[in-house]
Design a protein around this motif. Structure first.
Motif, PDB file in Angstrom:
ATOM      1  N   LYS A 274       2.809 -11.289  57.655  1.00 50.98           N
ATOM      2  CA  LYS A 274       3.411 -10.502  56.575  1.00 50.98           C
ATOM      3  C   LYS A 274       4.920 -10.356  56.701  1.00 50.98           C
ATOM      4  CE  LYS A 274       2.467  -6.060  58.845  1.00 50.98           C
ATOM      5  NZ  LYS A 274       1.866  -4.746  58.660  1.00 50.98           N
ATOM      6  N   LEU A 275       5.544 -11.021  57.673  1.00 51.38           N
ATOM      7  CA  LEU A 275       7.006 -11.026  57.809  1.00 51.38           C
ATOM      8  C   LEU A 275       7.578  -9.620  57.867  1.00 51.38           C
ATOM      9  CD1 LEU A 275       7.890 -13.868  55.275  1.00 51.38           C
ATOM     10  CD2 LEU A 275       7.592 -14.058  57.748  1.00 51.38           C
ATOM     11  N   GLY A 276       6.866  -8.745  58.545  1.00 47.53           N
ATOM     12  CA  GLY A 276       7.363  -7.387  58.708  1.00 47.53           C
ATOM     13  C   GLY A 276       7.101  -6.492  57.519  1.00 47.53           C
ATOM     14  N   GLY A 277       6.409  -6.994  56.492  1.00 45.95           N
ATOM     15  CA  GLY A 277       6.138  -6.160  55.331  1.00 45.95           C
ATOM     16  C   GLY A 277       7.379  -5.711  54.617  1.00 45.95           C
ATOM     17  N   LEU A 278       8.369  -6.593  54.535  1.00 45.86           N
ATOM     18  CA  LEU A 278       9.653  -6.195  53.946  1.00 45.86           C
ATOM     19  C   LEU A 278       9.626  -6.145  52.425  1.00 45.86           C
ATOM     20  CD1 LEU A 278      12.058  -8.243  56.244  1.00 45.86           C
ATOM     21  CD2 LEU A 278      11.469  -5.830  56.410  1.00 45.86           C
ATOM     22  N   GLY A 279       8.587  -6.704  51.827  1.00 44.99           N
ATOM     23  CA  GLY A 279       8.480  -6.656  50.380  1.00 44.99           C
ATOM     24  C   GLY A 279       8.681  -8.011  49.740  1.00 44.99           C
ATOM     25  N   PRO A 280       8.309  -8.166  48.460  1.00 42.81           N
ATOM     26  CA  PRO A 280       8.361  -9.468  47.801  1.00 42.81           C
ATOM     27  C   PRO A 280       9.761 -10.036  47.642  1.00 42.81           C
ATOM     28  CG  PRO A 280       7.850  -7.710  46.234  1.00 42.81           C
ATOM     29  CD  PRO A 280       7.765  -7.112  47.586  1.00 42.81           C
ATOM     30  N   VAL A 281      10.777  -9.192  47.480  1.00 39.36           N
ATOM     31  CA  VAL A 281      12.144  -9.695  47.311  1.00 39.36           C
ATOM     32  C   VAL A 281      12.648 -10.297  48.615  1.00 39.36           C
ATOM     33  CG1 VAL A 281      14.516  -9.093  46.761  1.00 39.36           C
ATOM     34  CG2 VAL A 281      12.638  -8.078  45.451  1.00 39.36           C
ATOM     35  N   SER A 282      12.556  -9.532  49.694  1.00 36.34           N
ATOM     36  CA  SER A 282      13.030 -10.018  50.989  1.00 36.34           C
ATOM     37  C   SER A 282      12.217 -11.214  51.466  1.00 36.34           C
ATOM     38  CB  SER A 282      12.960  -8.888  52.025  1.00 36.34           C
ATOM     39  OG  SER A 282      13.742  -7.800  51.610  1.00 36.34           O
ATOM     40  N   GLU A 283      10.905 -11.144  51.300  1.00 41.34           N
ATOM     41  CA  GLU A 283      10.064 -12.246  51.748  1.00 41.34           C
ATOM     42  C   GLU A 283      10.255 -13.479  50.855  1.00 41.34           C
ATOM     43  OE1 GLU A 283       6.089 -10.809  52.199  1.00 41.34           O
ATOM     44  OE2 GLU A 283       6.700  -9.195  53.552  1.00 41.34           O
ATOM     45  N   GLY A 284      10.517 -13.253  49.566  1.00 43.64           N
ATOM     46  CA  GLY A 284      10.816 -14.381  48.684  1.00 43.64           C
ATOM     47  C   GLY A 284      12.120 -15.066  49.058  1.00 43.64           C
ATOM     48  N   LEU A 285      13.127 -14.240  49.429  1.00 41.70           N
ATOM     49  CA  LEU A 285      14.397 -14.807  49.873  1.00 41.70           C
ATOM     50  C   LEU A 285      14.201 -15.626  51.155  1.00 41.70           C
ATOM     51  CD1 LEU A 285      17.478 -15.006  49.619  1.00 41.70           C
ATOM     52  CD2 LEU A 285      17.639 -12.875  50.949  1.00 41.70           C
ATOM     53  N   PHE A 286      13.372 -15.109  52.067  1.00 43.68           N
ATOM     54  CA  PHE A 286      13.067 -15.829  53.297  1.00 43.68           C
ATOM     55  C   PHE A 286      12.433 -17.189  52.969  1.00 43.68           C
ATOM     56  CE2 PHE A 286      10.181 -17.090  56.668  1.00 43.68           C
ATOM     57  CZ  PHE A 286      10.938 -16.923  57.809  1.00 43.68           C
ATOM     58  N   GLY A 287      11.447 -17.164  52.080  1.00 45.70           N
ATOM     59  CA  GLY A 287      10.792 -18.412  51.699  1.00 45.70           C
ATOM     60  C   GLY A 287      11.736 -19.388  51.014  1.00 45.70           C
ATOM     61  N   TRP A 288      12.628 -18.846  50.171  1.00 50.19           N
ATOM     62  CA  TRP A 288      13.579 -19.695  49.448  1.00 50.19           C
ATOM     63  C   TRP A 288      14.569 -20.354  50.417  1.00 50.19           C
ATOM     64  CZ3 TRP A 288      14.275 -21.573  44.623  1.00 50.19           C
ATOM     65  CH2 TRP A 288      15.533 -22.078  44.300  1.00 50.19           C
ATOM     66  N   VAL A 289      15.173 -19.564  51.294  1.00 51.53           N
ATOM     67  CA  VAL A 289      16.193 -20.085  52.205  1.00 51.53           C
ATOM     68  C   VAL A 289      15.588 -21.060  53.201  1.00 51.53           C
ATOM     69  CG1 VAL A 289      17.834 -19.480  54.017  1.00 51.53           C
ATOM     70  CG2 VAL A 289      17.698 -18.086  51.938  1.00 51.53           C
ATOM     71  N   PHE A 290      14.547 -20.642  53.906  1.00 54.92           N
ATOM     72  CA  PHE A 290      13.988 -21.485  54.959  1.00 54.92           C
ATOM     73  C   PHE A 290      13.106 -22.597  54.400  1.00 54.92           C
ATOM     74  CE2 PHE A 290      15.200 -17.678  57.244  1.00 54.92           C
ATOM     75  CZ  PHE A 290      15.729 -18.192  58.415  1.00 54.92           C
ATOM     76  N   GLY A 291      12.349 -22.277  53.339  1.00 50.34           N
ATOM     77  CA  GLY A 291      11.501 -23.310  52.744  1.00 50.34           C
ATOM     78  C   GLY A 291      12.324 -24.409  52.090  1.00 50.34           C
ATOM     79  N   LEU A 292      13.296 -23.987  51.250  1.00 44.70           N
ATOM     80  CA  LEU A 292      14.149 -24.969  50.589  1.00 44.70           C
ATOM     81  C   LEU A 292      15.026 -25.693  51.608  1.00 44.70           C
ATOM     82  CD1 LEU A 292      14.995 -26.157  47.873  1.00 44.70           C
ATOM     83  CD2 LEU A 292      16.726 -24.367  47.704  1.00 44.70           C
ATOM     84  N   GLY A 293      15.494 -24.940  52.621  1.00 41.65           N
ATOM     85  CA  GLY A 293      16.298 -25.575  53.675  1.00 41.65           C
ATOM     86  C   GLY A 293      15.518 -26.651  54.405  1.00 41.65           C
ATOM     87  N   ALA A 294      14.233 -26.382  54.694  1.00 33.95           N
ATOM     88  CA  ALA A 294      13.401 -27.382  55.362  1.00 33.95           C
ATOM     89  C   ALA A 294      13.215 -28.615  54.486  1.00 33.95           C
ATOM     90  CB  ALA A 294      12.054 -26.768  55.726  1.00 33.95           C
ATOM     91  N   LEU A 295      13.020 -28.416  53.184  1.00 35.22           N
ATOM     92  CA  LEU A 295      12.858 -29.555  52.262  1.00 35.22           C
ATOM     93  C   LEU A 295      14.136 -30.396  52.194  1.00 35.22           C
ATOM     94  CD1 LEU A 295      10.919 -27.856  49.310  1.00 35.22           C
ATOM     95  CD2 LEU A 295      10.014 -29.481  50.976  1.00 35.22           C
ATOM     96  N   ILE A 296      15.287 -29.729  52.171  1.00 36.56           N
ATOM     97  CA  ILE A 296      16.560 -30.461  52.138  1.00 36.56           C
ATOM     98  C   ILE A 296      16.738 -31.277  53.423  1.00 36.56           C
ATOM     99  CG2 ILE A 296      19.070 -30.188  52.161  1.00 36.56           C
ATOM    100  CD1 ILE A 296      18.684 -27.749  50.328  1.00 36.56           C
TER     101      ILE A 296
END
Length: 269
Positions: free
Chosen positions: A231-253
């Motif tokens: 649950k990534l610390g339960g920080l909420g959908p905004v923070s967890e979405g940002l995490f997914g966007w930065v690291f997920g998109l970064g991994a794809l790049i």
């Protein structure tokens, strides 16, 4: 017999009989009524208030005033009720170590018996929320799904959607609800400590409070992490979405760059 019959016909005979009956009834009630228990309860309550006043004079009066009237260092305690004392002192927030934007939870320095005496004294200063019973904050029959809806509507803005806590303004914060007892959660909703609004039974009925407690205990329980994965610390959908966007998109790049580089090498060879 004639004299007795004449007395029965006397105009005041009925009044005399009524007075005798009332006197007999009063005497029987005085003899059999549990006056001793009531007096014992009153004596015990008075003793508890007096002992609580002594504890208050030592640990609380310097900030809240000798009679609970408040001062520049602490708010008035008139009307806060026993529930507020049980929550604040029972969670270690009071007595406060030092003033600040937020009074933090710390080790409890009073026993529960002493807290009960302090609560009795403060409650004597003015009517307020009483300490809840175990039945009031019980989770038996609670609706967890309904509790989740109520929590997201009324509490998630500060405590975030899973009760992990969150930052507020000017150095204040909403504390994590993990490990908080059911009793203290109920009392917090009743009394509204520090930055939190209060939710009396007229605003939020007892059943709704029980539903919220059941939801908090479910999402912060021992098996909560396995219900939905990490649950990534339960920080909420905004923070967890940002995490997914930065690291997920970064991994794809990074993968795309690696593929392009190896494709160019393959063409040259």
């Amino acid at each position: 017999m004639k004299k007795l019959s004449a007395r029965r016909r006397h105009p005041l005979a009925a009044v005399v009989v009524l007075l005798l009956a009332l006197a007999a009834t009063g005497g029987l009630y005085a003899a059999f009524a549990p006056a001793g228990k009531a007096q014992a309860d009153d004596t015990a309550q008075s003793l508890s208030i007096n002992e609580g006043k002594k504890l208050y004079s030592v640990g609380c009066a310097s900030c809240h005033g000798t009679g609970g009237q408040g001062s520049s260092d602490g708010p008035a305690l008139t009307g806060v009720g026993a529930a507020a004392v049980d929550f604040q002192v029972g969670s270690g927030r009071m007595p406060a170590q030092q003033p600040g934007p937020q009074i933090e939870k710390k080790k409890v320095i009073y026993s529960q018996a002493e807290i009960d005496k302090l609560a009795a004294y403060v409650a004597s200063l003015g009517a307020g929320p009483t300490m809840p019973t175990a039945q009031q904050y019980s989770m038996d029959g609670a609706n967890i799904a309904k509790g989740g809806e109520l929590f997201r509507t009324n509490c998630a803005q500060c405590h975030n959607f899973s009760g992990e806590g969150g930052a507020l303004t000017h150095g204040k914060y909403a504390p994590s609800l993990e490990g908080v007892s059911q009793k203290h959660i109920y009392e917090a909703m009743q009394t509204g400590p520090q930055n939190m609004p209060n939710f009396p039974d007229t605003t939020m009925p007892q059943q709704n409070k029980q539903d919220i407690i059941a939801y908090i205990k479910t999402v912060n329980g021992d098996n909560s992490a396995s219900a939905g994965g990490l649950k990534l610390g339960g920080l909420g959908p905004v923070s967890e979405g940002l995490f997914g966007w930065v690291f997920g998109l970064g991994a794809l790049i990074a993968v795309a760059i690696w593929v392009a580089a190896h494709t160019a090498k393959a063409k040259k060879s």
